[in-house]
Scaffold this active site. Structure first.
Site, PDB file in Angstrom:
ATOM      1  N   ASN A  29       0.786  -1.157  -0.115  1.00  0.00           N
ATOM      2  CA  ASN A  29      -0.316  -0.094  -0.182  1.00  0.00           C
ATOM      3  C   ASN A  29       1.031   1.015   0.061  1.00  0.00           C
ATOM      4  O   ASN A  29       1.399   0.895   0.921  1.00  0.00           O
ATOM      5  CB  ASN A  29      -0.915   0.344   1.157  1.00  0.00           C
ATOM      6  CG  ASN A  29      -1.786   1.269   1.703  1.00  0.00           C
ATOM      7  OD1 ASN A  29      -1.866   2.288   0.396  1.00  0.00           O
ATOM      8  ND2 ASN A  29      -2.826   0.974   2.159  1.00  0.00           N
ATOM      9  N   ARG A  83      -2.357  -2.140  -3.476  1.00  0.00           N
ATOM     10  CA  ARG A  83      -3.476  -1.452  -3.444  1.00  0.00           C
ATOM     11  C   ARG A  83      -3.663   0.056  -3.914  1.00  0.00           C
ATOM     12  O   ARG A  83      -2.425   1.034  -4.367  1.00  0.00           O
ATOM     13  CB  ARG A  83      -4.075  -0.709  -2.720  1.00  0.00           C
ATOM     14  CG  ARG A  83      -5.160   0.273  -1.704  1.00  0.00           C
ATOM     15  CD  ARG A  83      -5.175   0.644  -0.440  1.00  0.00           C
ATOM     16  NE  ARG A  83      -6.699   1.821  -0.940  1.00  0.00           N
ATOM     17  CZ  ARG A  83      -6.529   2.685   0.086  1.00  0.00           C
ATOM     18  NH1 ARG A  83      -4.461   2.780   0.813  1.00  0.00           N
ATOM     19  NH2 ARG A  83      -7.208   3.319  -0.093  1.00  0.00           N
ATOM     20  N   HIS A 111     -13.000   2.647  -0.693  1.00  0.00           N
ATOM     21  CA  HIS A 111     -12.665   1.515  -0.025  1.00  0.00           C
ATOM     22  C   HIS A 111     -13.669   0.304   0.064  1.00  0.00           C
ATOM     23  O   HIS A 111     -13.903  -0.951   1.006  1.00  0.00           O
ATOM     24  CB  HIS A 111     -13.682   1.732   1.482  1.00  0.00           C
ATOM     25  CG  HIS A 111     -13.478   2.753   2.500  1.00  0.00           C
ATOM     26  ND1 HIS A 111     -13.831   3.950   2.985  1.00  0.00           N
ATOM     27  CD2 HIS A 111     -12.431   3.256   2.411  1.00  0.00           C
ATOM     28  CE1 HIS A 111     -13.301   5.232   4.193  1.00  0.00           C
ATOM     29  NE2 HIS A 111     -11.535   4.431   3.714  1.00  0.00           N
ATOM     30  N   ARG A 122     -13.107  15.671   7.159  1.00  0.00           N
ATOM     31  CA  ARG A 122     -13.442  15.603   5.465  1.00  0.00           C
ATOM     32  C   ARG A 122     -14.772  16.330   6.059  1.00  0.00           C
ATOM     33  O   ARG A 122     -15.450  14.953   7.082  1.00  0.00           O
ATOM     34  CB  ARG A 122     -13.391  14.465   4.892  1.00  0.00           C
ATOM     35  CG  ARG A 122     -12.167  14.497   3.668  1.00  0.00           C
ATOM     36  CD  ARG A 122     -12.281  12.801   2.753  1.00  0.00           C
ATOM     37  NE  ARG A 122     -11.235  12.880   3.434  1.00  0.00           N
ATOM     38  CZ  ARG A 122     -10.452  11.303   3.637  1.00  0.00           C
ATOM     39  NH1 ARG A 122     -11.615  10.508   2.696  1.00  0.00           N
ATOM     40  NH2 ARG A 122      -9.725  10.228   3.282  1.00  0.00           N
ATOM     41  N   GLU A 127      -8.677  -4.976   4.658  1.00  0.00           N
ATOM     42  CA  GLU A 127      -8.097  -5.262   3.299  1.00  0.00           C
ATOM     43  C   GLU A 127      -6.517  -5.750   2.833  1.00  0.00           C
ATOM     44  O   GLU A 127      -6.384  -6.334   1.614  1.00  0.00           O
ATOM     45  CB  GLU A 127      -7.812  -3.539   3.495  1.00  0.00           C
ATOM     46  CG  GLU A 127      -9.367  -3.037   3.902  1.00  0.00           C
ATOM     47  CD  GLU A 127      -8.962  -1.557   3.268  1.00  0.00           C
ATOM     48  OE1 GLU A 127      -8.949  -0.657   4.457  1.00  0.00           O
ATOM     49  OE2 GLU A 127      -9.909  -0.478   2.457  1.00  0.00           O
TER      50      GLU A 127
END
Ligand code: ADP
Length: 400
Positions: free
Chosen positions: A10, A93, A182, A243, A386
């Site tokens: 990642n 990823r 996601h 956010r 993940e």
């Protein structure tokens, strides 16, 4: 020697996270992180072999190649370097696959060019992901590199949920539509929820809530995603750590015209100084809950705004799906914050989901149901993984 291990990378703009997994049993053999890539001063590497001592060192990491070489040395010291015959593939990823990539994809020059073409849609992430892929490829050109896209699971979202109601020509020319993110987590968690209910993924409709620093909801019908809360970028939808999630788009014009803020300043405001942090100064849900319990009004409001938005999306996805079998919570907040779970389904009894407070607050960690037997809609907590999902997809692809 049979190749049964997968290295998952990642790769961020200044960091490289990696995990080595054994696919015979899905176990983690090592995990690590290289930080401060390309930044002033020295970088840092932390490597933890399964069941072993964590190793940490300072090092010079001018670029991703140096970072991956250093990670490779650590992995080699434990028995699986980047040239090991045990390694079946590297799974990467990749944040943005646009509409081009609907599945995990074996990397070749054409694939690299297409990921490059999508850079305008993810200007911070895709270049870093590309650097990771190019570096891994250069270090071992024989090894299959598999790109696994955050957006892929959402490519099944129908046009009526993916199109913004703006000028169709402008939208098409600039590829403006809902992509969602996601996806790897929503895919993993919705499948795990079906297993928890003892059903096949095709048989169940699930609302998945990935609540980490970033947060998104997805409506999954029979294993296929039909709607999600993030959009063209990961800014839309739920309230997040820093956010804003949904705001009236005219807030941007207003701040520009009335407050004299530039587009970049508003971008920074909505992405980094909004959400929980913007509302109360803290972006960590643990802090928000602690302060709220001490009577802090701003923390209370931040929590309430967060919970209200979540409830609204859950309700909306009941309407999108028609029939819902389970609502599932995952990621840092979703897996740990029982208070958020309670607040998210509070008042939704008429729709079916109910939380059993004894199960909700129990100290369990694994995938579990937290609804009472009688609930018409199950409520579940499923730890996301993940890296395991990326490794599983990559391994399946190279063995297909
Ligand atoms: P990321 O999106 O960076 O992968 P995570 O999924 O790890 O993040 O989620 C990180 C967030 O999880 C933290 O900001 C924190 O607010 C929240 N979190 C972690 N543990 C707890 C906890 N015990 N209670 C409430 N929130 C928690």
């Amino acid at each position: 020697m049979k190749a049964t291990q997968v290295l998952v990378l990642n790769s961020g703009s200044s960091s490289l996270k990696y995990q080595l997994l054994e696919m015979a049993d899905g176990s983690r053999l090592a995990s690590g992180l290289v930080e401060r890539i390309g930044e002033q001063g020295t970088g840092r590497l932390v490597h933890t072999p399964a069941g072993g001592e964590r190793r940490e060192r300072a090092l010079s990491v001018p670029d991703h190649a140096a970072a991956l070489r250093a990670a490779g040395e650590e992995l080699a010291a434990d028995g699986t370097g980047l040239d090991s015959p045990r390694l079946a593939a590297v799974g990467h990823r990749v944040v943005h696959g646009g509409r081009s990539f609907t599945e995990p994809t074996l990397v070749d020059d054409r694939v690299l060019a297409e990921i490059e073409r999508l850079v305008p849609l993810a200007p911070l992430h895709n270049p870093a992901n590309l650097a990771g892929i190019r570096t891994a490829r250069a270090l071992n050109p024989e090894l299959p590199q598999v790109a696994v896209f955050d957006t892929a699971f959402h490519t099944t979202i129908p046009d009526h949920a993916a199109c913004y109601a703006i000028d169709a020509d402008v939208a098409a020319a600039h590829r403006v539509r809902r992509y969602g993110f996601h996806g790897t987590s929503h895919a993993f968690v919705s499948r795990a929820t079906a297993a928890l209910l003892d059903r096949r993924p095709e048989e169940v409709n699930v609302i998945t809530l990935h609540l980490g620093n970033g947060a998104s909801a997805a409506a999954v019908a029979g294993g296929r995603c039909v709607d999600t809360s993030m959009g063209l970028t990961p800014l839309e939808g739920l309230v997040m750590g820093t956010r804003s999630g949904d705001v009236d788009p005219a807030v941007v014009f207003h701040l520009h015209r009335v407050a004299g803020m530039s587009v970049d300043e508003i971008d920074e405001l909505l992405n980094s100084r909004s959400g929980l942090r913007g509302l109360c100064g803290d972006n960590d849900m643990r802090e928000v809950v602690r302060r709220m319990d001490e009577g802090d009004g701003r923390a209370r409001l931040a929590f309430d705004v967060y919970a209200h938005r979540l409830r609204s999306y859950i309700g909306a996805y009941f309407a999108v799906l028609g029939r819902v079998d389970a609502v599932t919570f995952t990621a840092g907040v979703g897996e740990n914050a029982s208070r958020v779970r309670t607040a998210a389904v509070a008042g939704l009894d008429a729709l079916g989901p109910v939380v059993d407070e004894r199960l909700n607050t129990a100290a369990d960690r694994g995938p579990r149901l937290i609804s009472p037997e009688y609930a018409r809609v199950a409520v579940a907590v499923v730890p996301t993984d993940e890296e395991l999902e990326i490794a599983t997809q990559a391994f399946a692809l190279v063995n297909a």
